[in-house]
Design a protein around this motif. Structure first.
Motif, short mmCIF file in Angstrom:
data_model
loop_
_atom_site.label_atom_id
_atom_site.label_comp_id
_atom_site.label_asym_id
_atom_site.label_seq_id
_atom_site.Cartn_x
_atom_site.Cartn_y
_atom_site.Cartn_z
N UNK A 1 0.86 -1.18 0.00
CA UNK A 1 0.00 0.00 0.00
C UNK A 1 0.89 1.23 0.00
N UNK A 2 0.81 2.03 -1.06
CA UNK A 2 1.61 3.24 -1.13
C UNK A 2 0.96 4.24 -2.06
N UNK A 3 1.19 5.49 -1.76
CA UNK A 3 0.60 6.57 -2.55
C UNK A 3 1.49 6.95 -3.73
N UNK A 4 2.79 6.88 -3.53
CA UNK A 4 3.73 7.32 -4.57
C UNK A 4 5.04 6.56 -4.40
N UNK A 5 5.91 6.69 -5.40
CA UNK A 5 7.24 6.11 -5.32
C UNK A 5 8.17 6.88 -6.25
N UNK A 6 9.49 6.83 -6.00
CA UNK A 6 10.43 7.52 -6.88
C UNK A 6 10.38 7.01 -8.32
N UNK A 7 10.08 5.72 -8.50
CA UNK A 7 10.07 5.16 -9.85
C UNK A 7 8.78 5.46 -10.60
N UNK B 1 1.06 7.50 -7.62
CA UNK B 1 0.37 6.30 -8.10
C UNK B 1 -1.14 6.43 -7.93
N UNK B 2 -1.55 6.89 -6.76
CA UNK B 2 -2.98 7.02 -6.46
C UNK B 2 -3.25 8.43 -5.94
N UNK B 3 -4.03 9.18 -6.67
CA UNK B 3 -4.34 10.56 -6.28
C UNK B 3 -5.27 10.58 -5.08
N UNK B 4 -6.38 9.84 -5.16
CA UNK B 4 -7.32 9.76 -4.04
C UNK B 4 -6.92 8.55 -3.19
N UNK B 5 -5.96 8.77 -2.33
CA UNK B 5 -5.32 7.68 -1.58
C UNK B 5 -6.11 7.34 -0.32
N UNK B 6 -6.53 6.08 -0.21
CA UNK B 6 -7.29 5.62 0.94
C UNK B 6 -6.72 4.28 1.39
N UNK B 7 -5.73 4.29 2.30
CA UNK B 7 -5.08 3.04 2.72
C UNK B 7 -6.04 2.00 3.26
N UNK B 8 -7.07 2.45 3.98
CA UNK B 8 -8.04 1.51 4.55
C UNK B 8 -8.80 0.75 3.47
N UNK B 9 -9.22 1.47 2.45
CA UNK B 9 -9.96 0.83 1.36
C UNK B 9 -9.07 -0.13 0.59
N UNK C 1 7.40 6.05 4.75
CA UNK C 1 8.36 7.11 4.47
C UNK C 1 7.62 8.30 3.86
N UNK C 2 7.85 9.49 4.40
CA UNK C 2 7.02 10.64 4.07
C UNK C 2 7.47 11.43 2.85
N UNK C 3 8.77 11.56 2.64
CA UNK C 3 9.27 12.47 1.61
C UNK C 3 9.08 11.92 0.20
N UNK C 4 9.48 10.69 -0.03
CA UNK C 4 9.47 10.13 -1.38
C UNK C 4 8.22 9.28 -1.67
N UNK C 5 7.65 8.70 -0.61
CA UNK C 5 6.51 7.80 -0.80
C UNK C 5 5.21 8.37 -0.26
#
Length: 298
Positions: free
Chosen positions: A83-89, A93-101, A119-123
Motif C-alpha cells: 500500500x503506497x501513494x507514490x514512489x520515486x520510480x 500512483x494514487x491521487x485519491x489515496x485511501x489506505x483503509x480501502x 516514508x514521508x518524503x518520497x513515498x
C-alpha cells in the motif's frame, strides 16, 4: 531532554534529534514519582512506573514470519500486498489515496500480509496508516521505510507494525545487526533486503530473518526478476522464508520464479495498485496455489 537522558538513560545514552519532538509526558495519579516519560508514540519508554512494552503492545503484534511459514507448510503462495501513494520510480500512483480501502480490497482478495509505506518524503507515507489498518484488520503488516537507527524499530511496533525492513545497500554491517537484534528482542520480524551477490552473502549472517530479494536496482530503479533467480543460488541454504520483491507484473512471472527456485512468497505493489478495483492479478496469483506442483519450497 537532557534531564530525561541523565535521569532515565537510553539504549545508546542519547536520543536522536530527529525523534526528540516526539517525546511527551503523561500524568499518572497512581505514580508517586509524578508521572511517566514516554518516547516514540508510547513505544520506547522512559518511565518511573515500569510499564512493560511487550504487554502494552503485544495485542497488536502478529507474527509476520510465522504467517508466511505456515503457508509454506501448506504449499500456499504468500502475497505481501503493498500500500503506497507514490514512489520515486512511478511518481504519484494514487491521487485519491485511501489506505483503509486498499487494505480491505487486498484482504478480501487473498493477501497474506500487507506492506505499508510510511516514508514521508518520497513515498508520501505515514506511520499512522499502519495503526488505522491494524485497528480494523488483524493481518501482519510490514513497515516499509528506510531504517537507519534502532529507535525506529520500537517506533514502528508502537504503531502496530509486525515486520521492519533492513536494506543492506543502505546500512553497514554494524547497523544492520543492531536493527536485526532490536527487532528480534521486540518480536518484530526483520526482513533483510538484498539486490546484489555481495548483499546476498551478507544476508546469510541473519539466520532468523526473512530475506527479501529486491528485483529493483535502487540505482537506476529498473526491475528484472532474473535477480531473484540469480541470488537464490546463494540464498538457497537459508532456513527462513525468502521473498521475491518488486517487478512482478503477471502470474507468468510468479510461475517462473516458483518453477526455477521454489520461492512462493512475493511482495507486489505497483502491479496491484494499477488495477486496485479489479485486483485481478492478486486473485490470479493466489489461485496459482492450486496449479503448482509439490516440491521443496522456500
Amino acid at each position: 531532554i537532557e534531564e530525561l537522558e541523565k535521569e532515565f538513560g537510553t539504549k545508546k545514552n542519547k536520543i536522536p534529534k530527529k525523534f526528540k519532538s516526539q517525546i511527551w509526558r503523561k500524568s499518572d495519579n497512581n505514580d508517586e514519582g509524578g508521572g511517566e516519560f514516554r518516547i516514540l508514540n508510547d513505544g520506547l519508554v522512559f518511565e518511573k512506573v515500569g510499564v512493560n512494552f511487550s504487554e502494552v503492545y503485544g495485542k497488536f503484534n502478529i507474527n509476520f514470519k510465522n504467517r508466511i511459514a505456515d503457508n509454506i507448510k501448506q504449499n500456499k503462495i504468500s502475497v505481501i500486498a503493498e500500500i503506497k501513494k507514490a514512489s520515486p520510480s512511478a511518481g504519484l500512483i494514487i491521487k485519491e489515496y485511501n489506505p483503509m480501502a486498499i487494505a480491505e480490497n487486498y484482504i478480501l482478495n487473498g493477501a497474506t500480509c500487507l506492506s505499508i509505506l510510511t516514508e514521508e518524503k518520497f513515498f508520501l507515507g505515514d506511520l499512522q496508516h499502519i495503526t488505522e489498518v491494524k485497528n480494523k484488520f488483524k493481518i501482519p503488516i510490514l513497515c516499509k521505510d528506510f531504517f537507519v537507527d534502532s529507535y525506529q524499530v520500537p517506533l514502528a511496533k508502537s504503531f502496530g507494525a509486525d515486520a521492519i525492513l533492513i536494506i543492506l545497500s543502505g546500512v553497514d554491517n554494524k547497523l544492520a545487526m543492531d536493527l536485526y537484534q532490536t527487532a528480534n528482542e521486540l518480536n518484530v520480524t526483520p526482513i533483510v533486503e538484498v539486490h546484489t551477490l555481495d548483499e546476498a552473502e551478507r544476508a546469510l549472517n541473519f539466520d532468523k530473518a526473512i530475506i527479501g530479494i529486491n528485483n529493483r536496482n535502487l540505482k537506476d530503479l529498473k526491475t528484472d526478476i532474473k535477480t531473484t533467480l540469480q541470488l537464490y543460488k546463494i540464498l538457497s541454504s537459508h532456513s527462513c522464508p525468502i521473498i521475491s520483491e518488486s517487478g512482478i507484473k503477471s502470474e507468468k512471472d510468479v510461475k517462473e520464479i516458483i518453477d526455477k527456485t521454489g520461492i512462493m512468497n512475493f511482495l507486489i505493489g505497483e502491479s496491484l495498485l494499477e488495477n486496485i478495483e479489479g485486483t485481478s492479478l492478486l486473485k490470479k496469483i493466489v489461485k496459482l496455489t492450486n496449479k503448482i506442483s509439490t516440491f521443496s519450497r522456500l
